[in-house]
Design a protein around this motif. Sequence first.
Motif, PDB file in Angstrom:
ATOM      1  N   GLU A 100       0.839  -1.193   0.000  1.00 48.27           N
ATOM      2  CA  GLU A 100       0.000   0.000   0.000  1.00 48.27           C
ATOM      3  C   GLU A 100       0.874   1.243   0.000  1.00 48.27           C
ATOM      4  OE1 GLU A 100      -2.396   0.280   3.596  1.00 48.27           O
ATOM      5  OE2 GLU A 100      -0.889  -0.831   4.692  1.00 48.27           O
ATOM      6  N   ILE A 101       0.329   2.324  -0.539  1.00 51.22           N
ATOM      7  CA  ILE A 101       0.994   3.617  -0.519  1.00 51.22           C
ATOM      8  C   ILE A 101       0.408   4.407   0.656  1.00 51.22           C
ATOM      9  CG2 ILE A 101       1.377   5.795  -1.727  1.00 51.22           C
ATOM     10  CD1 ILE A 101       2.843   3.558  -3.088  1.00 51.22           C
ATOM     11  N   VAL A 102       1.295   4.878   1.539  1.00 53.94           N
ATOM     12  CA  VAL A 102       0.879   5.637   2.712  1.00 53.94           C
ATOM     13  C   VAL A 102       1.493   7.026   2.601  1.00 53.94           C
ATOM     14  CG1 VAL A 102       1.017   5.762   5.223  1.00 53.94           C
ATOM     15  CG2 VAL A 102       0.758   3.542   4.096  1.00 53.94           C
ATOM     16  N   GLU A 103       0.684   8.039   2.808  1.00 58.29           N
ATOM     17  CA  GLU A 103       1.186   9.416   2.766  1.00 58.29           C
ATOM     18  C   GLU A 103       1.764   9.755   4.136  1.00 58.29           C
ATOM     19  OE1 GLU A 103       2.470  12.491   0.905  1.00 58.29           O
ATOM     20  OE2 GLU A 103       1.150  11.141  -0.190  1.00 58.29           O
ATOM     21  N   LYS A 104       3.052  10.117   4.155  1.00 63.44           N
ATOM     22  CA  LYS A 104       3.735  10.495   5.391  1.00 63.44           C
ATOM     23  C   LYS A 104       4.254  11.909   5.229  1.00 63.44           C
ATOM     24  CE  LYS A 104       4.869   5.988   7.085  1.00 63.44           C
ATOM     25  NZ  LYS A 104       5.761   5.272   7.936  1.00 63.44           N
ATOM     26  N   ASP A 105       4.814  12.461   6.321  1.00 64.64           N
ATOM     27  CA  ASP A 105       5.358  13.813   6.270  1.00 64.64           C
ATOM     28  C   ASP A 105       6.441  13.952   5.209  1.00 64.64           C
ATOM     29  OD1 ASP A 105       3.672  14.556   8.316  1.00 64.64           O
ATOM     30  OD2 ASP A 105       5.184  14.286   9.889  1.00 64.64           O
ATOM     31  N   GLU A 106       7.242  12.908   5.031  1.00 62.94           N
ATOM     32  CA  GLU A 106       8.342  12.938   4.064  1.00 62.94           C
ATOM     33  C   GLU A 106       7.857  12.730   2.629  1.00 62.94           C
ATOM     34  OE1 GLU A 106       8.481   9.888   6.362  1.00 62.94           O
ATOM     35  OE2 GLU A 106       8.697  11.489   7.821  1.00 62.94           O
ATOM     36  N   GLY A 107       6.601  12.391   2.462  1.00 57.36           N
ATOM     37  CA  GLY A 107       6.053  12.120   1.141  1.00 57.36           C
ATOM     38  C   GLY A 107       5.465  10.722   1.081  1.00 57.36           C
ATOM     39  N   PRO A 108       5.067  10.300  -0.117  1.00 60.81           N
ATOM     40  CA  PRO A 108       4.454   8.973  -0.240  1.00 60.81           C
ATOM     41  C   PRO A 108       5.475   7.867   0.075  1.00 60.81           C
ATOM     42  CG  PRO A 108       4.788   9.962  -2.395  1.00 60.81           C
ATOM     43  CD  PRO A 108       5.150  11.004  -1.394  1.00 60.81           C
ATOM     44  N   THR A 109       4.988   6.828   0.769  1.00 59.49           N
ATOM     45  CA  THR A 109       5.840   5.716   1.168  1.00 59.49           C
ATOM     46  C   THR A 109       5.169   4.406   0.780  1.00 59.49           C
ATOM     47  OG1 THR A 109       6.649   7.006   3.040  1.00 59.49           O
ATOM     48  CG2 THR A 109       6.991   4.636   3.147  1.00 59.49           C
ATOM     49  N   ARG A 159       5.044  -2.510   2.759  1.00 55.96           N
ATOM     50  CA  ARG A 159       4.725  -3.921   2.545  1.00 55.96           C
ATOM     51  C   ARG A 159       4.586  -4.577   3.910  1.00 55.96           C
ATOM     52  NH1 ARG A 159       7.262  -8.693   2.751  1.00 55.96           N
ATOM     53  NH2 ARG A 159       6.501 -10.341   1.401  1.00 55.96           N
ATOM     54  N   SER A 160       3.476  -5.264   4.146  1.00 49.48           N
ATOM     55  CA  SER A 160       3.223  -5.950   5.411  1.00 49.48           C
ATOM     56  C   SER A 160       2.956  -7.420   5.145  1.00 49.48           C
ATOM     57  CB  SER A 160       2.003  -5.351   6.107  1.00 49.48           C
ATOM     58  OG  SER A 160       2.170  -3.979   6.320  1.00 49.48           O
ATOM     59  N   GLU A 161       3.476  -8.279   6.026  1.00 49.74           N
ATOM     60  CA  GLU A 161       3.211  -9.717   5.907  1.00 49.74           C
ATOM     61  C   GLU A 161       3.251 -10.364   7.278  1.00 49.74           C
ATOM     62  OE1 GLU A 161       6.088 -12.474   4.278  1.00 49.74           O
ATOM     63  OE2 GLU A 161       7.714 -11.110   4.771  1.00 49.74           O
ATOM     64  N   PRO A 162       2.426 -11.391   7.487  1.00 52.52           N
ATOM     65  CA  PRO A 162       2.508 -12.118   8.752  1.00 52.52           C
ATOM     66  C   PRO A 162       3.725 -13.046   8.726  1.00 52.52           C
ATOM     67  CG  PRO A 162       0.787 -13.046   7.366  1.00 52.52           C
ATOM     68  CD  PRO A 162       1.335 -11.861   6.641  1.00 52.52           C
ATOM     69  N   VAL A 163       4.535 -13.015   9.782  1.00 55.24           N
ATOM     70  CA  VAL A 163       5.684 -13.906   9.917  1.00 55.24           C
ATOM     71  C   VAL A 163       5.698 -14.486  11.328  1.00 55.24           C
ATOM     72  CG1 VAL A 163       7.123 -12.735   8.200  1.00 55.24           C
ATOM     73  CG2 VAL A 163       7.244 -12.034  10.579  1.00 55.24           C
ATOM     74  N   ARG A 196       5.229  -8.185  10.023  1.00 58.23           N
ATOM     75  CA  ARG A 196       6.478  -7.531   9.631  1.00 58.23           C
ATOM     76  C   ARG A 196       6.148  -6.470   8.594  1.00 58.23           C
ATOM     77  NH1 ARG A 196      12.177  -9.450   7.481  1.00 58.23           N
ATOM     78  NH2 ARG A 196      12.486  -7.802   5.956  1.00 58.23           N
ATOM     79  N   THR A 197       6.739  -5.300   8.741  1.00 54.56           N
ATOM     80  CA  THR A 197       6.528  -4.227   7.770  1.00 54.56           C
ATOM     81  C   THR A 197       7.869  -3.735   7.248  1.00 54.56           C
ATOM     82  OG1 THR A 197       6.467  -2.606   9.559  1.00 54.56           O
ATOM     83  CG2 THR A 197       4.347  -3.418   8.774  1.00 54.56           C
ATOM     84  N   ASP A 198       7.895  -3.454   5.959  1.00 52.57           N
ATOM     85  CA  ASP A 198       9.054  -2.860   5.301  1.00 52.57           C
ATOM     86  C   ASP A 198       8.560  -1.610   4.594  1.00 52.57           C
ATOM     87  OD1 ASP A 198      11.201  -4.988   5.642  1.00 52.57           O
ATOM     88  OD2 ASP A 198       9.576  -6.161   4.771  1.00 52.57           O
ATOM     89  N   GLU A 199       9.372  -0.555   4.608  1.00 55.26           N
ATOM     90  CA  GLU A 199       8.974   0.708   3.987  1.00 55.26           C
ATOM     91  C   GLU A 199      10.077   1.244   3.097  1.00 55.26           C
ATOM     92  OE1 GLU A 199       7.990   3.532   7.004  1.00 55.26           O
ATOM     93  OE2 GLU A 199       6.347   2.337   7.793  1.00 55.26           O
TER      94      GLU A 199
END
Length: 177
Positions: A55-64, A67-71, A156-159
Motif C-alpha cells: 500500500e501507498i501511505v502518505e507520510k510527512d516525508e512524502g508517499p511511502t 509492505r506488510s506480511e505475517p511472519v 512484519r513491515t518494510d517501507e
Amino acid sequence: MTFEQARNAIISGLEAHIGHAVTLSDQIADMPEFPYCYYSVLAPRIQTYTFGLLEIVEKDEGPTLVRSEPVAATMSFTFCSMNRETEDGEYVYGEDEALSLAEKGNGFFLLNGHNIITEYGEVVVNNVGNVSSRTSFWVEDAIRRYGFDVRFSYIRTDETPATLIAKPPNAAGDVKQ
C-alpha cells in the motif's frame, strides 16, 4: 514491526514477570549472579509464504510504499541456578530454583505474555514448548538449567520512499482520466 521490536517487547515483559534480567546467550561477558535467564534466537523470520499487502501511505516525508506480511519467529529461553549458600547462610538447591523460575517464565507466555501489544503492533504467542532439563557440567559442579522454546507471530513491515506518477492536467486544469 521488526523482529527486534517484537523481541524487545517479549524480553521486557518476561523480565518484569520473573524479576530477573534476561540476557542474550553466546556473548563475551561476565557470568551473571544466580539465578539468571538467557535467550537465543532460533529463527528470526519464518515466512508464511504470502506475498504480503502493498500500500501507498502518505507520510510527512512524502508517499511511502509499505509492505506488510505475517511472519513467525522462534526463541529459546533457559533458566539457570546452582547449589550454593547465600550471604544469609541459607542453602539454595539449584535444581529447585532453576525449575521454579522456568515454570514461572513458561507461565508468562501461557497467560499475560500470550498477546503483547506494542506501539509497533501485536506479538502473538503461537506455541509454548514444554519445560525440560538442559543441565550441564561446569568444572566439577553442575549448573542446573531448565528451558523451553516459544514460537510467536507478528506483522512484519518494510517501507521505502515511493514516487507517484500522475497524468498531467488538461487545459481546463482537470486531471485526464
